[in-house]
Design a protein around this motif. Structure first.
Motif, PDB file in Angstrom:
ATOM      1  N   ARG A 124     -16.370 -54.057  47.073  1.00 41.48           N
ATOM      2  CA  ARG A 124     -15.616 -52.404  47.090  1.00 41.48           C
ATOM      3  C   ARG A 124     -16.483 -51.525  47.514  1.00 41.48           C
ATOM      4  NH1 ARG A 124     -10.325 -52.430  44.328  1.00 41.48           N
ATOM      5  NH2 ARG A 124      -9.894 -54.681  43.860  1.00 41.48           N
ATOM      6  N   GLY A 125     -17.853 -51.627  47.978  1.00 40.58           N
ATOM      7  CA  GLY A 125     -18.631 -50.534  48.361  1.00 40.58           C
ATOM      8  C   GLY A 125     -19.202 -49.500  47.259  1.00 40.58           C
ATOM      9  N   LEU A 126     -19.221 -50.008  45.909  1.00 39.21           N
ATOM     10  CA  LEU A 126     -19.408 -49.122  44.783  1.00 39.21           C
ATOM     11  C   LEU A 126     -20.624 -49.265  44.148  1.00 39.21           C
ATOM     12  CD1 LEU A 126     -16.161 -49.649  42.702  1.00 39.21           C
ATOM     13  CD2 LEU A 126     -16.467 -47.961  44.499  1.00 39.21           C
ATOM     14  N   THR A 127     -21.275 -48.469  43.195  1.00 39.78           N
ATOM     15  CA  THR A 127     -22.544 -48.488  43.025  1.00 39.78           C
ATOM     16  C   THR A 127     -22.613 -48.225  41.420  1.00 39.78           C
ATOM     17  OG1 THR A 127     -22.715 -46.039  43.264  1.00 39.78           O
ATOM     18  CG2 THR A 127     -23.469 -47.364  45.030  1.00 39.78           C
ATOM     19  N   LEU A 128     -21.613 -49.100  40.717  1.00 44.71           N
ATOM     20  CA  LEU A 128     -21.522 -48.921  39.188  1.00 44.71           C
ATOM     21  C   LEU A 128     -22.802 -49.799  38.845  1.00 44.71           C
ATOM     22  CD1 LEU A 128     -17.819 -49.551  38.773  1.00 44.71           C
ATOM     23  CD2 LEU A 128     -18.981 -47.270  38.858  1.00 44.71           C
ATOM     24  N   THR A 129     -23.341 -49.365  37.668  1.00 44.93           N
ATOM     25  CA  THR A 129     -24.550 -50.257  37.024  1.00 44.93           C
ATOM     26  C   THR A 129     -24.240 -50.378  35.502  1.00 44.93           C
ATOM     27  OG1 THR A 129     -26.855 -49.933  37.226  1.00 44.93           O
ATOM     28  CG2 THR A 129     -25.918 -47.979  36.557  1.00 44.93           C
ATOM     29  N   SER A 130     -25.085 -51.281  35.050  1.00 41.17           N
ATOM     30  CA  SER A 130     -25.073 -51.654  33.736  1.00 41.17           C
ATOM     31  C   SER A 130     -26.103 -50.819  32.824  1.00 41.17           C
ATOM     32  CB  SER A 130     -25.635 -53.079  33.443  1.00 41.17           C
ATOM     33  OG  SER A 130     -25.708 -53.508  32.158  1.00 41.17           O
ATOM     34  N   ALA A 131     -25.446 -50.508  31.748  1.00 35.46           N
ATOM     35  CA  ALA A 131     -26.146 -49.364  30.817  1.00 35.46           C
ATOM     36  C   ALA A 131     -26.930 -50.205  29.546  1.00 35.46           C
ATOM     37  CB  ALA A 131     -25.373 -48.328  30.291  1.00 35.46           C
ATOM     38  N   GLY A 132     -26.554 -51.443  29.569  1.00 29.51           N
ATOM     39  CA  GLY A 132     -27.016 -52.454  28.532  1.00 29.51           C
ATOM     40  C   GLY A 132     -25.901 -53.465  28.330  1.00 29.51           C
ATOM     41  N   ALA A 133     -26.455 -54.849  28.190  1.00 27.58           N
ATOM     42  CA  ALA A 133     -25.732 -56.120  27.909  1.00 27.58           C
ATOM     43  C   ALA A 133     -25.474 -56.010  26.238  1.00 27.58           C
ATOM     44  CB  ALA A 133     -26.615 -57.068  28.211  1.00 27.58           C
ATOM     45  N   ILE A 134     -24.275 -56.157  25.852  1.00 28.39           N
ATOM     46  CA  ILE A 134     -23.953 -56.094  24.540  1.00 28.39           C
ATOM     47  C   ILE A 134     -23.593 -57.469  23.727  1.00 28.39           C
ATOM     48  CG2 ILE A 134     -22.550 -55.082  22.797  1.00 28.39           C
ATOM     49  CD1 ILE A 134     -24.099 -53.432  24.650  1.00 28.39           C
ATOM     50  N   HIS A 135     -22.850 -58.234  24.359  1.00 25.47           N
ATOM     51  CA  HIS A 135     -22.036 -59.485  23.774  1.00 25.47           C
ATOM     52  C   HIS A 135     -21.874 -60.651  24.748  1.00 25.47           C
ATOM     53  CE1 HIS A 135     -18.067 -58.051  24.631  1.00 25.47           C
ATOM     54  NE2 HIS A 135     -17.922 -59.484  24.546  1.00 25.47           N
ATOM     55  N   TYR A 136     -21.673 -61.960  24.396  1.00 24.40           N
ATOM     56  CA  TYR A 136     -21.462 -62.909  25.248  1.00 24.40           C
ATOM     57  C   TYR A 136     -20.117 -63.773  24.556  1.00 24.40           C
ATOM     58  CZ  TYR A 136     -21.918 -67.708  26.837  1.00 24.40           C
ATOM     59  OH  TYR A 136     -21.712 -69.006  27.254  1.00 24.40           O
ATOM     60  N   GLU A 137     -19.122 -63.950  25.579  1.00 21.57           N
ATOM     61  CA  GLU A 137     -18.036 -64.875  25.026  1.00 21.57           C
ATOM     62  C   GLU A 137     -18.194 -66.010  25.637  1.00 21.57           C
ATOM     63  OE1 GLU A 137     -14.596 -62.374  26.367  1.00 21.57           O
ATOM     64  OE2 GLU A 137     -15.647 -60.440  25.405  1.00 21.57           O
ATOM     65  N   PRO A 138     -18.668 -66.985  25.259  1.00 17.74           N
ATOM     66  CA  PRO A 138     -18.290 -68.513  25.762  1.00 17.74           C
ATOM     67  C   PRO A 138     -16.911 -68.735  26.632  1.00 17.74           C
ATOM     68  CG  PRO A 138     -19.250 -68.781  23.510  1.00 17.74           C
ATOM     69  CD  PRO A 138     -18.644 -67.253  23.593  1.00 17.74           C
ATOM     70  N   LEU A 139     -16.968 -69.087  27.888  1.00 20.47           N
ATOM     71  CA  LEU A 139     -15.834 -69.495  28.599  1.00 20.47           C
ATOM     72  C   LEU A 139     -15.459 -70.757  27.913  1.00 20.47           C
ATOM     73  CD1 LEU A 139     -13.979 -68.439  31.214  1.00 20.47           C
ATOM     74  CD2 LEU A 139     -15.416 -70.207  32.206  1.00 20.47           C
ATOM     75  N   GLY A 140     -13.963 -70.943  27.708  1.00 23.27           N
ATOM     76  CA  GLY A 140     -13.395 -72.261  27.269  1.00 23.27           C
ATOM     77  C   GLY A 140     -12.493 -72.967  28.054  1.00 23.27           C
ATOM     78  N   VAL A 141     -12.431 -74.429  27.710  1.00 23.36           N
ATOM     79  CA  VAL A 141     -11.183 -75.059  28.180  1.00 23.36           C
ATOM     80  C   VAL A 141     -10.310 -75.306  27.097  1.00 23.36           C
ATOM     81  CG1 VAL A 141     -10.419 -77.061  29.190  1.00 23.36           C
ATOM     82  CG2 VAL A 141     -12.812 -76.360  29.919  1.00 23.36           C
ATOM     83  N   TYR A 142      -8.980 -74.778  27.425  1.00 20.90           N
ATOM     84  CA  TYR A 142      -7.841 -75.000  26.671  1.00 20.90           C
ATOM     85  C   TYR A 142      -6.855 -75.772  26.955  1.00 20.90           C
ATOM     86  CZ  TYR A 142     -10.013 -70.678  24.566  1.00 20.90           C
ATOM     87  OH  TYR A 142     -10.890 -69.720  24.061  1.00 20.90           O
ATOM     88  N   ALA A 143      -6.314 -76.572  25.754  1.00 19.64           N
ATOM     89  CA  ALA A 143      -5.181 -77.445  25.917  1.00 19.64           C
ATOM     90  C   ALA A 143      -3.876 -76.744  26.441  1.00 19.64           C
ATOM     91  CB  ALA A 143      -4.947 -78.081  24.587  1.00 19.64           C
ATOM     92  N   GLY A 144      -3.264 -77.471  27.334  1.00 22.69           N
ATOM     93  CA  GLY A 144      -2.164 -76.994  28.001  1.00 22.69           C
ATOM     94  C   GLY A 144      -0.950 -78.149  27.590  1.00 22.69           C
TER      95      GLY A 144
END
Length: 306
Positions: A124-144
């Motif tokens: 997008r041509g933006l310049t947003l930046t991180s002010a700090g890392a807070i938490h982590y959410e493990p990506l999961g495989v879910y049953a369908g």
């Protein structure tokens, strides 16, 4: 007659002098009389004016409902003690929070990991930046329709997020589970330089022994799409909001490198990371007390960042 008049004049003069003497002594120096020529010094026993309360600063932050808005709501009380009010605006997608931040209608947002932010900026041509890392959410495989990855049938349909970073991350997880193999050079290092992510579910797969069909869907729609899929690879925030923990089959290794690469951050406009109120927000979100609350409240589905 003259003698009587003289006596009366003498008595009047004494009365005048006595009156003048009483006026001087009625305001002793110890009571705070003004020095000669002064017109503004206040007596020391005059009650001081109460100090004006510090001005409250409002931070308007965009966030996904769970866990991001929940974490911010918990932090709000601690920040209020510092004169900072949080106005939390909830979003159900991964685009508007960034465009709103760039346009100035938000002070910050909290919903994304750094690879997504980096890739979004590049696209997008933006310049947003991180002010700090807070938490982590493990990506999961879910049953369908199915619930056994070990005996996945030929032609199974697997839903993944349709954005480049989360879609690629989903393919990495499927590779870790032996479902498919990606082309050489596609690994976690690819996401550390997320500007260069240019592979898709169509051209990133080298081997597909089960002939699985990868269906890229808007991340927010994946939980509701599970009944039409054999499996779905879903971001933790949408899985939490949908209450589908009972369908979780496997997640990323929470103790591995992915936890660092895909930690969720507070994003701001470039330069705003030095604002005192933003720094106060990050300090509270990364505090030991907040880390303990996240760990206890989410029982492993959300983990504090290092």
């Amino acid at each position: 007659m003259k003698k009587t008049l003289a006596i009366l004049l003498a008595l009047a003069l004494c009365i005048v002098l006595a009156a003048c003497g009483d006026g001087v002594s009625s305001t002793p120096a110890s009571a705070g009389a003004n020095p000669a020529g002064s017109t503004s010094a206040a007596a020391p026993d005059t009650p001081a004016e109460p100090a004006a309360p510090a001005e409250t600063v409002t931070l308007k932050i965009g966030a996904s409902p769970a866990p991001h808005a929940e974490i911010l709501e918990h932090a709000a009380g601690l920040l209020k003690e510092q004169g900072i009010e949080l106005e939390i605006v909830q979003f159900d997608d991964y685009v508007i929070p960034n465009t709103a931040l760039d346009e100035g209608s938000l002070d910050a947002n909290y919903f994304q990991h750094l690879p997504y932010l980096t890739n979004f900026n590049a696209e997008r041509g933006l310049t947003l930046t991180s002010a700090g890392a807070i938490h982590y959410e493990p990506l999961g495989v879910y049953a369908g329709k199915l619930d056994d990855l070990a005996s996945i049938p030929d032609g199974a349909v697997i839903g993944i997020p349709d954005d480049a970073t989360n879609g690629g991350r989903a393919l990495l997880l499927l590779q870790d589970q032996g479902v498919l193999t990606l082309k050489d050079g596609i690994d976690l290092d690819t996401f550390r330089n997320a500007e260069s992510i240019n592979f898709t579910e169509y051209d990133g797969i080298a081997e597909n022994p089960h002939n699985v069909k990868i269906q890229a869907l808007t991340a927010a729609n994946l939980p509701a799409s599970l009944p039409d899929l054999d499996f779905g690879v879903i971001n933790g925030n949408y899985a939490l909001a949908a209450g589908i923990s009972d369908k979780l089959l496997v997640t990323e290794d929470a103790s591995g490198e992915a936890a660092q690469v895909f930690a969720n951050v507070v994003a701001v406009r470039a330069g705003d990371e030095t604002r005192p109120e933003i720094q106060a927000l990050i300090e509270v979100l990364k505090s030991d007390g907040m880390k303990a609350w996240i760990t206890e409240n989410y029982q492993g589905s959300v983990l504090p960042a290092e």
